[in-house]
Design a protein around this motif. Structure first.
Motif, short mmCIF file in Angstrom:
data_model
loop_
_atom_site.label_atom_id
_atom_site.label_comp_id
_atom_site.label_asym_id
_atom_site.label_seq_id
_atom_site.Cartn_x
_atom_site.Cartn_y
_atom_site.Cartn_z
N LEU A 364 30.48 43.17 26.50
CA LEU A 364 30.95 44.11 25.76
C LEU A 364 31.04 45.52 26.35
O LEU A 364 30.03 46.09 26.83
N MET A 365 32.16 45.91 26.84
CA MET A 365 32.58 47.30 27.42
C MET A 365 31.88 47.21 28.65
O MET A 365 31.91 48.36 29.44
N GLN A 366 31.54 46.22 29.37
CA GLN A 366 31.10 46.16 30.79
C GLN A 366 32.42 46.02 31.65
O GLN A 366 33.45 45.64 31.01
N PRO A 367 32.27 46.63 32.87
CA PRO A 367 33.64 46.40 33.69
C PRO A 367 34.13 45.12 33.98
O PRO A 367 33.46 44.24 34.28
N GLU A 368 35.51 44.90 34.03
CA GLU A 368 36.06 43.68 34.52
C GLU A 368 37.52 44.43 35.28
O GLU A 368 37.80 45.30 35.07
N SER A 369 37.93 43.33 36.19
CA SER A 369 39.11 43.85 36.99
C SER A 369 40.22 43.34 36.38
O SER A 369 40.30 42.19 35.92
N SER A 370 41.57 44.09 36.49
CA SER A 370 42.82 43.47 36.11
C SER A 370 43.92 44.33 36.92
O SER A 370 43.54 45.43 37.19
N TYR A 371 44.90 43.58 37.03
CA TYR A 371 45.81 44.30 38.06
C TYR A 371 47.07 44.79 37.71
O TYR A 371 48.14 44.54 38.40
N GLU A 372 47.36 44.94 36.47
CA GLU A 372 48.61 45.49 35.96
C GLU A 372 49.08 46.85 36.54
O GLU A 372 50.38 47.22 36.78
N ARG A 373 47.78 47.72 36.70
CA ARG A 373 48.38 49.20 37.17
C ARG A 373 47.82 49.32 38.94
O ARG A 373 48.32 50.48 39.09
N GLY A 374 47.34 48.45 39.39
CA GLY A 374 46.99 48.66 40.88
C GLY A 374 46.07 47.38 41.32
O GLY A 374 45.86 46.36 40.53
N TYR A 375 45.96 47.67 42.42
CA TYR A 375 44.79 46.48 43.00
C TYR A 375 43.59 46.84 43.64
O TYR A 375 43.59 48.17 43.86
N CYS A 376 42.70 45.95 43.90
CA CYS A 376 41.50 46.48 44.57
C CYS A 376 41.51 46.68 45.92
O CYS A 376 41.54 45.51 46.64
N ARG A 377 41.82 47.79 46.60
CA ARG A 377 41.99 48.04 47.99
C ARG A 377 41.00 47.55 48.78
O ARG A 377 39.90 48.16 48.46
N PRO A 378 41.03 46.84 49.85
CA PRO A 378 39.95 46.68 50.72
C PRO A 378 39.14 47.68 51.18
O PRO A 378 38.13 47.75 51.53
N GLU A 379 40.00 48.87 51.30
CA GLU A 379 39.14 49.93 52.05
C GLU A 379 38.04 50.75 50.94
O GLU A 379 37.55 51.98 51.18
N CYS A 380 38.43 50.60 49.67
CA CYS A 380 37.72 51.22 48.53
C CYS A 380 36.40 50.78 48.02
O CYS A 380 36.40 49.37 47.90
N THR A 381 35.29 51.45 48.05
CA THR A 381 34.07 50.87 47.40
C THR A 381 33.38 51.93 46.55
O THR A 381 32.41 51.85 46.44
N ARG A 382 34.33 52.60 46.12
CA ARG A 382 33.75 53.46 45.07
C ARG A 382 32.96 53.08 43.80
O ARG A 382 31.98 53.67 43.65
N CYS A 383 33.29 52.00 43.23
CA CYS A 383 32.70 51.42 42.12
C CYS A 383 31.15 51.07 42.53
O CYS A 383 30.19 51.46 41.93
N SER A 384 30.96 50.62 43.84
CA SER A 384 29.64 50.04 44.34
C SER A 384 28.68 51.44 44.75
O SER A 384 27.46 51.37 44.62
N GLU A 385 29.63 52.67 44.84
CA GLU A 385 28.82 53.87 45.08
C GLU A 385 28.05 54.55 44.24
O GLU A 385 27.34 55.33 44.27
N VAL A 386 28.78 54.45 42.90
CA VAL A 386 28.46 55.20 41.90
C VAL A 386 27.78 54.30 40.73
O VAL A 386 26.86 55.26 40.10
#
Length: 488
Positions: A364-386
């Motif tokens: 419940l309310m934990q994060p999951e990925s979905s790609y309707e608005r964008g995709y997980c760019r290989p160069e982005c690691t923001r979620c793991s940093e915060v």
């Protein structure tokens, strides 16, 4: 003076934590991201021994200052209580501690962690509750204000601001955040720190530790005339002015009593009373519960819109995935579920619109990925940093490109070369892993429409193909998640 210092530090703390959830540029996370990592429950679940030990040491030295200076939910309650004070200045009174209820809520939290019932954990975690309020209720207003400034700046031929998409990530999260805000607002407006001292498991743990704190507010009976001003100004309802006693398990060291006492009978100093020690039965109860939480943490550580002119411009719809997708660094769905407190800081920080809160009761309310608005760019690691709870462990850009969080699945019935007889190839052109090739749909006819073929051994599940597929409302290629991430 102590009260003023506390107010200034608390104001700075809650402002910076709030900005972490509002900052869509990611700038502040580099400077103040540590504020999320020093929250008690996320640090405990992340097995961050240094932070946890530091918070325990601070509590043993100064009392429950964490609740007044660091915890944003506690500081938010103080703000509402301040508004209530404007209505009636002396409105509090001493009330006995609801010890049984507090221990039941703490035991419920411990049992939920042990049994993996994440829904209960995320609802009781104080920092996460505030994160959902900031991310779901304040962030849209913040972004709308930014967009208004962007329009004004553009007319002045300035590009100091840029417009961002404002969208509802989860109706359930918004509802939970609104109910939490209203309930806590009413409670604190009328009764001060009721939630902190009856429901909050973190408050209970730190409260029992604060019984042994070196420094605390102390009543000098030789100066006290039992006027009751301290009691009527104590938002924790922990001062019994008639008996000259303070319940240190509920005292949050707000210093209101010291500031209001006209006779200087209360000071923040060492307590020399013979009653300084805890009642043996309560001490045993606390130690048993704390041991349960520590064992739980140790057990968990062991598990550890582009249409291309080929289709009508309509919103993409979310495909039915058999297995949800969790971000790189989460390691597995189970690891994420066991450690995540659903503060949704990663959701707020995601610059690509990929993460959103789950509506699944098991997550419940934990994060999951979905790609309707964008995709997980290989160069982005923001979620793991915060991530402050260790639910999404840090990954480098190089490591991320080797992590397979899922694989692409082709749906022939939606593919525009077959449905509309036109050339496409968006998925193959934009795949950063080179996992998709276009081949003739009829092996015997080289001129037949080209269709994608997915090499699942190379696919990392980033969702570029799904996001950039021109088919509407469902993409002709979508990503199925992996229960446990694989290394390519």
């Amino acid at each position: 003076m102590l009260r003023k210092i506390r107010i200034v530090l608390a104001a700075v703390s809650i402002t910076l934590v709030t900005l972490l959830f509002l900052d869509f540029t990611g700038t502040l996370h580099h400077w103040f991201g540590w504020l999320a990592k020093i929250q008690f429950l996320p640090a405990l679940l992340a097995l961050n021994a240094g932070v946890t030990a530091a918070l325990v040491a601070i509590t043993l030295l100064f009392g429950r200052v964490y609740c007044s200076l660091i915890c944003p939910l506690g500081i938010m309650q103080d703000i509402f209580a301040r508004f209530g004070r404007m209505r009636r200045k002396y409105r509090y009174s001493y009330s006995p501690a609801l010890t049984v209820l507090r221990l039941v809520m703490l035991a419920l939290m411990a049992a939920s962690i042990i049994l993996g019932i994440s829904a209960i954990v995320v609802l009781l975690a104080p920092y996460s509750a505030y994160g959902r309020i900031a991310g779901n209720l304040l962030a849209p207003v913040w972004m709308l204000g930014n967009n208004a400034l962007a329009v004004v700046a553009e007319r002045a031929e300035s590009y100091a601001f840029y417009s961002v998409d404002v969208w509802i990530k989860s109706g359930l999260s918004i509802a939970v955040a609104a109910v939490t805000l209203i309930a806590l607002g009413i409670l604190s407006w009328k009764n001060g720190r009721t939630y902190c001292n009856t429901i909050c498991p973190v408050g209970t743990i730190l409260g029992y530790l604060s019984r042994f704190s070196l420094l605390r507010p102390v009543i000098d009976t030789s100066k006290c005339n039992a006027c009751g001003l301290c009691e009527r100004n104590c938002k924790a309802a922990c001062i019994d002015s008639k008996q000259h006693k303070i319940d240190y398990t509920r005292c949050v060291a707000c210093m209101n009593c010291i500031d209001t006492c006209r006779h200087g009978a209360i000071s923040y100093t060492r307590r020399y009373s013979k009653t300084a020690g805890a009642d043996p039965s309560q001490r045993r109860s606390f130690i048993a519960t704390a041991a349960a939480l520590g064992t739980t943490a140790a057990l968990q550580a062991q598990e550890k819109t582009v249409d291309g002119g080929l289709a009508a411009i309509t919103d993409k719809q979310r495909p039915e995935r058999r297995t949800p997708i969790v971000p790189p660094g989460a390691k597995s769905i189970k690891h994420l579920s066991n450690h995540c407190t659903a503060c949704q800081l990663c959701v707020a920080a995601c610059p690509n619109g990929v993460l959103r809160p789950s509506t699944d009761l098991t997550r419940l309310m934990q994060p999951e990925s979905s790609y309707e608005r964008g995709y997980c760019r290989p160069e982005c690691t923001r979620c793991s940093e915060v991530c402050p709870a260790g639910a999404i462990t840090p990954v480098t850009r190089e490591e991320k490109t080797a992590v397979q969080i899922g694989h692409a699945v082709w749906v022939a019935d939606n593919c525009v070369p077959l449905t509309d007889g036109v050339e496409c190839g968006n998925c193959a052109r934009h795949c950063p892993a080179g996992a998709i090739q276009m081949v003739a749909s009829d092996p015997q006819d080289t001129d037949s429409p080209k269709i994608p073929v997915v090499n699942t051994a190379r696919c990392i599940g980033c969702g570029a193909c799904e996001n950039l597929c021109p088919a509407r409302p469902f993409s002709a290629i979508y990503v199925e998640g992996y229960e446990k991430h694989r290394i390519n």
